[in-house]
Design an enzyme around this catalytic site. Sequence first.
Site, PDB file in Angstrom:
ATOM      1  N   ARG A 149       0.855  -1.184   0.000  1.00 14.10           N
ATOM      2  CA  ARG A 149       0.000   0.000   0.000  1.00 14.10           C
ATOM      3  C   ARG A 149       0.887   1.227   0.000  1.00 14.10           C
ATOM      4  NH1 ARG A 149      -3.689   2.356   4.926  1.00 14.10           N
ATOM      5  NH2 ARG A 149      -1.766   3.510   5.295  1.00 14.10           N
ATOM      6  N   TYR A 161      -3.044  11.592   6.086  1.00  9.92           N
ATOM      7  CA  TYR A 161      -3.283  10.260   6.651  1.00  9.92           C
ATOM      8  C   TYR A 161      -2.230   9.267   6.114  1.00  9.92           C
ATOM      9  CZ  TYR A 161      -4.600   5.504   6.886  1.00  9.92           C
ATOM     10  OH  TYR A 161      -4.519   4.154   7.093  1.00  9.92           O
ATOM     11  N   ASP A 213      -5.109   3.856   0.013  1.00 11.88           N
ATOM     12  CA  ASP A 213      -6.227   4.107   0.933  1.00 11.88           C
ATOM     13  C   ASP A 213      -6.609   5.586   0.873  1.00 11.88           C
ATOM     14  OD1 ASP A 213      -8.026   4.173   3.010  1.00 11.88           O
ATOM     15  OD2 ASP A 213      -6.745   3.064   4.421  1.00 11.88           O
ATOM     16  N   HIS A 215      -9.081   6.745   2.633  1.00 11.79           N
ATOM     17  CA  HIS A 215      -9.491   6.978   4.022  1.00 11.79           C
ATOM     18  C   HIS A 215     -10.739   7.843   4.148  1.00 11.79           C
ATOM     19  CE1 HIS A 215      -8.423   6.898   8.395  1.00 11.79           C
ATOM     20  NE2 HIS A 215      -7.980   5.713   7.987  1.00 11.79           N
ATOM     21  N   GLU A 239      -9.014   1.981  -1.595  1.00  8.59           N
ATOM     22  CA  GLU A 239      -9.737   1.689  -0.339  1.00  8.59           C
ATOM     23  C   GLU A 239     -10.499   2.895   0.196  1.00  8.59           C
ATOM     24  OE1 GLU A 239      -7.125  -0.193   2.423  1.00  8.59           O
ATOM     25  OE2 GLU A 239      -8.220   0.563   4.163  1.00  8.59           O
ATOM     26  N   GLU A 265     -13.569  -1.543   6.912  1.00  3.46           N
ATOM     27  CA  GLU A 265     -12.851  -1.632   8.192  1.00  3.46           C
ATOM     28  C   GLU A 265     -13.628  -1.023   9.352  1.00  3.46           C
ATOM     29  OE1 GLU A 265      -9.265   0.348   6.841  1.00  3.46           O
ATOM     30  OE2 GLU A 265      -9.687   2.043   8.133  1.00  3.46           O
ATOM     31  N   ARG A 286     -13.657  -5.489   4.054  1.00  5.51           N
ATOM     32  CA  ARG A 286     -12.474  -5.321   4.906  1.00  5.51           C
ATOM     33  C   ARG A 286     -12.746  -5.483   6.401  1.00  5.51           C
ATOM     34  NH1 ARG A 286      -7.802  -4.105   4.721  1.00  5.51           N
ATOM     35  NH2 ARG A 286      -7.856  -1.979   5.530  1.00  5.51           N
ATOM     36  N   GLU A 342      -4.109  -7.564   5.461  1.00  5.22           N
ATOM     37  CA  GLU A 342      -3.244  -6.411   5.729  1.00  5.22           C
ATOM     38  C   GLU A 342      -2.325  -6.724   6.909  1.00  5.22           C
ATOM     39  OE1 GLU A 342      -5.326  -2.920   7.089  1.00  5.22           O
ATOM     40  OE2 GLU A 342      -3.632  -1.594   6.670  1.00  5.22           O
ATOM     41  N   TRP A 405     -11.733  12.058   8.902  1.00  9.19           N
ATOM     42  CA  TRP A 405     -10.289  11.807   9.006  1.00  9.19           C
ATOM     43  C   TRP A 405      -9.965  10.519   8.264  1.00  9.19           C
ATOM     44  CZ3 TRP A 405      -7.765   7.613  11.501  1.00  9.19           C
ATOM     45  CH2 TRP A 405      -6.352   7.691  11.390  1.00  9.19           C
TER      46      TRP A 405
HETATM   47  O1  KDG Z   1      -7.525   3.030  13.992  1.00 10.95           O
HETATM   48  C1  KDG Z   1      -7.618   3.506  12.688  1.00 10.95           C
HETATM   49  C2  KDG Z   1      -6.683   2.753  11.778  1.00 10.95           C
HETATM   50  O2  KDG Z   1      -6.820   1.390  12.016  1.00 10.95           O
HETATM   51  C3  KDG Z   1      -6.930   3.024  10.314  1.00 10.95           C
HETATM   52  O3  KDG Z   1      -6.735   4.379  10.073  1.00 10.95           O
HETATM   53  C4  KDG Z   1      -5.962   2.193   9.462  1.00 10.95           C
HETATM   54  O4  KDG Z   1      -7.168   2.703   7.481  1.00 10.95           O
HETATM   55  C5  KDG Z   1      -6.405   1.991   8.067  1.00 10.95           C
HETATM   56  C6  KDG Z   1      -5.855   0.832   7.356  1.00 10.95           C
HETATM   57  O5  KDG Z   1      -6.308   0.601   6.239  1.00 10.95           O
HETATM   58  O6  KDG Z   1      -4.998   0.148   7.905  1.00 10.95           O
HETATM   59 MG    MG Z   2      -7.954   1.745   5.695  1.00 12.26          MG
END
Ligand code: KDG
Ligand code: MG
Length: 405
Positions: A149, A161, A213, A215, A239, A265, A286, A342, A405
Amino acid sequence: MSDRIVAADVVITSPGRNYVTLKVTTADGVVGYGDATLNGRELAVASYLRDHLAPLLVGRDPARIEDTWQLLYRGAYWRRGPVTMAAIGAVDVALWDVKGKTLGQPVYQLLGGAVRARVLTYTHASAWEVPALLDAVDARLAQGFRAVRAQSGVPGLATVYGLHRDVASYEPAARGSGLVEERWDTSAYLRHAPDVLAAVREHVGPGVHLLHDAHHRLTPQQAARLGKALEPVDLFWLEDVTPAENQDVLRLVRQHTTTPLAIGEVFTTVFDVHHLITEQLVDFVRCAVVHAGGISHLRKILALAEVYQVRGAPHGPSDVSPVSFGASVHVGLATHNFAIQEYMGYPEPVHDVFPHSWSYADGYLHPGDAPGIGVELDEKLAAKFPYEPAYLPVARTLDGTLTDW
Ligand code: KDG
Ligand code: MG
């Protein structure tokens, strides 16, 4: 007579970052561990376990994993959500650990046995500037990773991020220093990210899986634009393009791009992702063992996903403890539509606090053949790392509006 749970204790430790672990002990002296870590909200899950679930667990038959899951899920009346599901997830994994140890079998054998020799994994490569990012990717490839990644800085922004400007490692939750506010500018990111990822593809050639990602930061239209721009890069996935509470909007993204999408996630039950799966709005789901109710519930999510050719790719940042990380690798070895795990890695002391049978080699993971999950907790060592409050950052746009975020 069947065995009984005699104790359910919660251990909080912070060997570089916070982890909440449930320890279930049975009358026969078997000990099972489950991870209950919810980054930035750890104590809420610890209390849920200590104050509400532990009294229900003591006296129960540890072999009745599914019945216990149903009791804790349905019996609360209040359903879903990360605190509840992380607590239930911890109980579930601890009971699978007990069952494996009682039967002398690694958990993947109890899930039907291995469907593959090893589990493909991806890790992170991050750096502010492109040349340093290419070096970081090379370093990961030298460690044997076949999937990486890639995240970079964005011109004009101070923080982004996925990386710290001048520090090689990344841990988003800031310990002890209160809430960190980052500034975010989606336009600047969209202008920069396609060139960065194209440079990485050019550098590594066609044979390496690349991931990225976003995010949760884009509108559906922006996500469609980015997905389209990244098609020549041939990403393994893009992602979390949108916040995805409103999953219908992803149809627009799908109509415009063939870049594979991965989401899930922050989702905690099959009821939160069924739309994503049955409408084929994503290619990869995820959800993590820890946040989605444990092995039992993740298996149900993946079973639904299998019907729709959606593949599993559980979240594996450093805030998923080695206990549920190990559990995830068992699921990966035994689940046909599990694509990739991951593996962000851990601060060094974490491996000593949680000695584990799972291992990484040459781009792949294996859960090991220790009975149960194969991850223990060194409680003496854990006690040397007391809990430290730590919050995830928040983000504001350039005009000061709070954003995702
Ligand atoms: O606690 C938040 C993280 O786990 C996250 O920001 C990590 O997006 C993430 C990832 O894909 O690992
Ligand atoms: Mg992520």
